[in-house]
Design a protein around this motif. Structure first.
Motif, PDB file in Angstrom:
ATOM      1  N   SER A  17     -61.210 -15.683 -29.653  1.00  0.00           N
ATOM      2  CA  SER A  17     -61.033 -14.849 -28.462  1.00  0.00           C
ATOM      3  C   SER A  17     -59.699 -14.091 -28.489  1.00  0.00           C
ATOM      4  N   LEU A  18     -58.813 -14.427 -29.440  1.00  0.00           N
ATOM      5  CA  LEU A  18     -57.532 -13.713 -29.547  1.00  0.00           C
ATOM      6  C   LEU A  18     -57.751 -12.278 -30.014  1.00  0.00           C
ATOM      7  N   GLU A  19     -57.017 -11.357 -29.435  1.00  0.00           N
ATOM      8  CA  GLU A  19     -57.184  -9.952 -29.792  1.00  0.00           C
ATOM      9  C   GLU A  19     -56.878  -9.731 -31.284  1.00  0.00           C
ATOM     10  N   GLY A  20     -57.812  -9.097 -31.983  1.00  0.00           N
ATOM     11  CA  GLY A  20     -57.606  -8.793 -33.403  1.00  0.00           C
ATOM     12  C   GLY A  20     -57.886  -9.949 -34.350  1.00  0.00           C
ATOM     13  N   ALA A  21     -58.296 -11.109 -33.807  1.00  0.00           N
ATOM     14  CA  ALA A  21     -58.526 -12.269 -34.666  1.00  0.00           C
ATOM     15  C   ALA A  21     -59.804 -12.122 -35.493  1.00  0.00           C
ATOM     16  N   MET A  22     -60.729 -11.334 -34.999  1.00  0.00           N
ATOM     17  CA  MET A  22     -61.990 -11.109 -35.711  1.00  0.00           C
ATOM     18  C   MET A  22     -62.210  -9.614 -35.844  1.00  0.00           C
ATOM     19  N   ARG A  23     -62.289  -9.127 -37.070  1.00  0.00           N
ATOM     20  CA  ARG A  23     -62.548  -7.703 -37.269  1.00  0.00           C
ATOM     21  C   ARG A  23     -63.648  -7.582 -38.313  1.00  0.00           C
ATOM     22  N   ALA A  24     -64.229  -6.400 -38.416  1.00  0.00           N
ATOM     23  CA  ALA A  24     -65.362  -6.325 -39.338  1.00  0.00           C
ATOM     24  C   ALA A  24     -65.572  -4.935 -39.905  1.00  0.00           C
ATOM     25  N   ASP A  25     -66.215  -4.913 -41.071  1.00  0.00           N
ATOM     26  CA  ASP A  25     -66.779  -3.687 -41.624  1.00  0.00           C
ATOM     27  C   ASP A  25     -68.287  -3.943 -41.680  1.00  0.00           C
ATOM     28  N   ALA A  26     -69.061  -2.871 -41.583  1.00  0.00           N
ATOM     29  CA  ALA A  26     -70.517  -3.047 -41.671  1.00  0.00           C
ATOM     30  C   ALA A  26     -71.075  -1.992 -42.594  1.00  0.00           C
ATOM     31  N   ASN A  27     -72.124  -2.325 -43.348  1.00  0.00           N
ATOM     32  CA  ASN A  27     -72.824  -1.269 -44.057  1.00  0.00           C
ATOM     33  C   ASN A  27     -74.251  -1.180 -43.542  1.00  0.00           C
ATOM     34  N   VAL A  28     -74.670   0.058 -43.327  1.00  0.00           N
ATOM     35  CA  VAL A  28     -75.948   0.298 -42.658  1.00  0.00           C
ATOM     36  C   VAL A  28     -76.745   1.295 -43.478  1.00  0.00           C
ATOM     37  N   SER A  29     -78.028   0.990 -43.725  1.00  0.00           N
ATOM     38  CA  SER A  29     -78.896   2.001 -44.334  1.00  0.00           C
ATOM     39  C   SER A  29     -80.291   1.902 -43.739  1.00  0.00           C
ATOM     40  N   ILE A  30     -80.913   3.055 -43.563  1.00  0.00           N
ATOM     41  CA  ILE A  30     -82.291   3.046 -43.067  1.00  0.00           C
ATOM     42  C   ILE A  30     -83.203   3.402 -44.239  1.00  0.00           C
ATOM     43  N   LYS A  31     -84.500   3.225 -44.054  1.00  0.00           N
ATOM     44  CA  LYS A  31     -85.451   3.460 -45.155  1.00  0.00           C
ATOM     45  C   LYS A  31     -85.311   4.885 -45.688  1.00  0.00           C
ATOM     46  N   GLY A  32     -85.178   4.994 -46.976  1.00  0.00           N
ATOM     47  CA  GLY A  32     -85.090   6.313 -47.603  1.00  0.00           C
ATOM     48  C   GLY A  32     -83.705   6.934 -47.571  1.00  0.00           C
ATOM     49  N   GLY A  33     -82.742   6.222 -46.983  1.00  0.00           N
ATOM     50  CA  GLY A  33     -81.393   6.792 -46.861  1.00  0.00           C
ATOM     51  C   GLY A  33     -80.403   6.093 -47.769  1.00  0.00           C
ATOM     52  N   LYS A  34     -79.173   6.571 -47.757  1.00  0.00           N
ATOM     53  CA  LYS A  34     -78.103   5.971 -48.561  1.00  0.00           C
ATOM     54  C   LYS A  34     -77.288   5.004 -47.700  1.00  0.00           C
ATOM     55  N   LYS A  35     -76.523   4.171 -48.384  1.00  0.00           N
ATOM     56  CA  LYS A  35     -75.714   3.173 -47.670  1.00  0.00           C
ATOM     57  C   LYS A  35     -74.461   3.815 -47.072  1.00  0.00           C
ATOM     58  N   VAL A  36     -74.239   3.562 -45.803  1.00  0.00           N
ATOM     59  CA  VAL A  36     -73.042   4.072 -45.139  1.00  0.00           C
ATOM     60  C   VAL A  36     -72.200   2.882 -44.690  1.00  0.00           C
ATOM     61  N   GLU A  37     -70.911   2.953 -45.014  1.00  0.00           N
ATOM     62  CA  GLU A  37     -70.034   1.851 -44.643  1.00  0.00           C
ATOM     63  C   GLU A  37     -69.220   2.236 -43.418  1.00  0.00           C
ATOM     64  N   ILE A  38     -69.151   1.329 -42.431  1.00  0.00           N
ATOM     65  CA  ILE A  38     -68.332   1.593 -41.235  1.00  0.00           C
ATOM     66  C   ILE A  38     -67.130   0.659 -41.301  1.00  0.00           C
ATOM     67  N   ASP A  97     -85.012  15.863 -41.416  1.00  0.00           N
ATOM     68  CA  ASP A  97     -85.007  16.109 -42.867  1.00  0.00           C
ATOM     69  C   ASP A  97     -83.628  16.448 -43.424  1.00  0.00           C
ATOM     70  N   ILE A  98     -82.608  15.960 -42.790  1.00  0.00           N
ATOM     71  CA  ILE A  98     -81.251  16.158 -43.315  1.00  0.00           C
ATOM     72  C   ILE A  98     -80.881  14.896 -44.099  1.00  0.00           C
ATOM     73  N   GLY A  99     -80.394  15.066 -45.299  1.00  0.00           N
ATOM     74  CA  GLY A  99     -80.087  13.918 -46.149  1.00  0.00           C
ATOM     75  C   GLY A  99     -78.929  13.085 -45.594  1.00  0.00           C
ATOM     76  N   ILE A 100     -79.022  11.783 -45.786  1.00  0.00           N
ATOM     77  CA  ILE A 100     -77.919  10.906 -45.366  1.00  0.00           C
ATOM     78  C   ILE A 100     -77.060  10.663 -46.606  1.00  0.00           C
ATOM     79  N   ILE A 101     -75.808  11.048 -46.546  1.00  0.00           N
ATOM     80  CA  ILE A 101     -74.968  10.882 -47.734  1.00  0.00           C
ATOM     81  C   ILE A 101     -74.281   9.522 -47.732  1.00  0.00           C
ATOM     82  N   GLN A 102     -74.035   9.016 -48.919  1.00  0.00           N
ATOM     83  CA  GLN A 102     -73.296   7.752 -49.031  1.00  0.00           C
ATOM     84  C   GLN A 102     -71.831   8.041 -48.723  1.00  0.00           C
ATOM     85  N   GLU A 103     -71.305   7.375 -47.726  1.00  0.00           N
ATOM     86  CA  GLU A 103     -69.930   7.670 -47.324  1.00  0.00           C
ATOM     87  C   GLU A 103     -69.327   6.491 -46.555  1.00  0.00           C
TER      88      GLU A 103
END
Ligand SMILES: [Zn+2]
Length: 469
Positions: free
Chosen positions: A187-208, A235-241
């Motif tokens: 519960s301490l501020e900043g004690a838990m942080r994260a990155d996530a990678n998300v991709s949908i069908k037919g798309g590229k992996k995007v990292e947040i 129909d716009i391509g999702i770029i890996q970024e």
């Protein structure tokens, strides 16, 4: 199909010192750049010394997440130049010469879904950048190195999540697990942080990157799925970024392209030897691990007959389960569990309220005992609990001060009952033919005593006065 994977950074907030020096792990209580030394600001000639306790705690996390634990672990240098990293490299772990991170593959169940863990590594947290003025136009960036070198555990999952809800459920389970292990205060501020990678069908992996809280992580994942689906439908391509989470605007924003792993020029950290953790040490750590949440839950159900739902809530939160463990006896366990889950949880639902609370387990025990012995009613006990949280006074003093004690004087109650009987002649007749309806009369007595009549005594006296058994 949507695929979501997580990299979660958890600070080991309960440790005394940083990962490679004796500066305090609790950097939050210091003024800017006061919690530093030659090691954690990377002065030439300074040498790191590994915090053994951090290795133990990180290994415990790996064990709790059912991960393999190697016999030998190693540390690596991840080279990069950035103002928050005073050494120009971060000491971290890498599975390049076999599994040498504190935790290997594992898994955890989230409902019916199995989430696979890829690895768990121990590393140092960088310092903190402080931007002067608004973030888009700021001219000056300040650096605070108090956090640099604090112990961080990174938990990497496979892309097994299919939706934001699974992510949220996993995070809840994980933060309860870490708190229960006593390794961190999520519960301490900043004690838990994260990155996530998300991709949908037919798309590229995007990292947040850079998601500062679990609450925002779910939002960021949700936003990113919606954004990618919207692009896909047009129909716009999702770029890996790599994208950053803007926690002001609650959106993800494209950022500089991610460096390839090779750019970090990982190499073995020569100043820290390989660490051997043999099976004896693993066995010892296992025996030192606190009881798991699921085992607590089972015990509450089987030993005290506490309903499964109550046991679930009670066991998953360390603050409440610690209270329960200290306050309960064989005979009052169900009542203590009841007070915690129905009354207390609503009153101390934030970290601040928990800190401000004056409640001790002795209060809780006395409260449960007093309800059971008929000294106070359940409704009066709520008022007493309120007052205890605020003032920490003794229960008996509060009962006297606020006149919260039950009416358990037989002659006083008899007088009230005589009144009720004369006013409710129809209900009295009904009770004679159908004894169950006597509860209506008990309710009337409660009304007249503002809920303070001893319920058992009231029932017995009513039966006696009406002449039913
Ligand atoms: Zn230091």
């Amino acid at each position: 199909m949507t695929m979501i994977g997580l990299e979660i950074h958890c600070q080991l907030t309960n440790l005394q010192s940083k990962l490679f020096c004796t500066c305090k792990a609790n950097y939050r209580e210091f003024k800017i750049n006061e919690n530093i030394c030659p090691v954690c600001i990377g002065l030439p000639g300074s040498l790191p010394r590994l915090n053994q306790e951090a290795v133990k705690k990180a290994t415990m996390i790996a064990m709790a997440l059912n991960c393999s634990t190697p016999e030998k672990i190693a540390f690596f240098r991840k080279n990069y130049f950035y103002p928050d990293s005073p050494k120009n490299f971060q000491i971290t772990q890498l599975n390049i010469y076999g599994d040498t991170s504190v935790g290997g593959t594992g898994s955890i169940m989230v409902g019916d879904k199995k989430i696979r863990i890829t690895r768990i590594q121990l590393e140092e947290d960088p310092g903190r950048l402080i931007y002067e003025g608004s973030s888009s136009k700021n001219q000056i960036t300040l650096v605070d190195y108090n956090r640099a070198g604090t112990p961080l555990v990174e938990i990497v999952t496979e892309p097994d999540f299919e939706n934001p809800k699974q992510v949220r459920d996993f995070l809840n389970i994980l933060s309860d697990l870490l708190a229960n292990l006593g390794v961190a205060d999520p519960s301490l501020e900043g004690a838990m942080r994260a990155d996530a990678n998300v991709s949908i069908k037919g798309g590229k992996k995007v990292e947040i990157k850079n998601i500062g809280s679990f609450h925002d992580l779910e939002k960021a994942v949700h936003f990113e799925i919606t954004r990618q689906e919207s692009l896909h439908s047009r129909d716009i391509g999702i770029i890996q970024e790599t994208r950053h989470w803007d926690d002001q605007r609650k959106i993800t924003v494209s950022s500089r392209s991610k460096e390839e792993e090779l750019d970090y020029r990982y190499f073995l950290e020569g100043d820290i030897p390989w660490i051997r953790i043999d099976s004896d040490i693993h066995q010892k750590l296992k025996s030192e691990m606190p009881e798991s949440i699921s085992s607590k839950k089972e015990r509450y159900i089987s030993k005290y007959n506490i309903p499964a739902q109550v046991a679930d809530v009670l066991s998953s939160d360390k603050f409440y389960s610690d209270m329960f463990e200290k306050a309960h006896t064989e005979s009052n366990a169900k009542e203590v569990a009841n007070i915690i889950t129905t009354d207390l949880m609503g009153l101390v639902d934030t970290r601040e309220k928990r800190i401000a609370s004056k409640l001790t387990f002795t209060h809780l025990k006395e409260l449960a005992d007093s309800i059971q012995s008929g000294k106070v009613s359940r409704s009066s006990s709520k008022n007493a609990l309120h007052e205890i949280l605020k003032t920490g006074k003794d229960l008996s003093a509060i009962i006297t001060e606020f006149d919260l004690g039950n009416v358990s004087d037989e002659s006083e109650l008899s007088e009230i009952i005589t009144h009720v009987i004369s006013e409710e002649s129809q209900a009295v007749e009904q009770a004679k033919s159908n004894p169950q309806t006597i509860n209506y009369l008990v309710g009337k007595v409660m009304q007249k005593t503002k809920g303070k009549a001893d319920p058992t005594l009231t029932l017995n006296l009513l039966k006696k006065h009406i002449g039913i058994s």
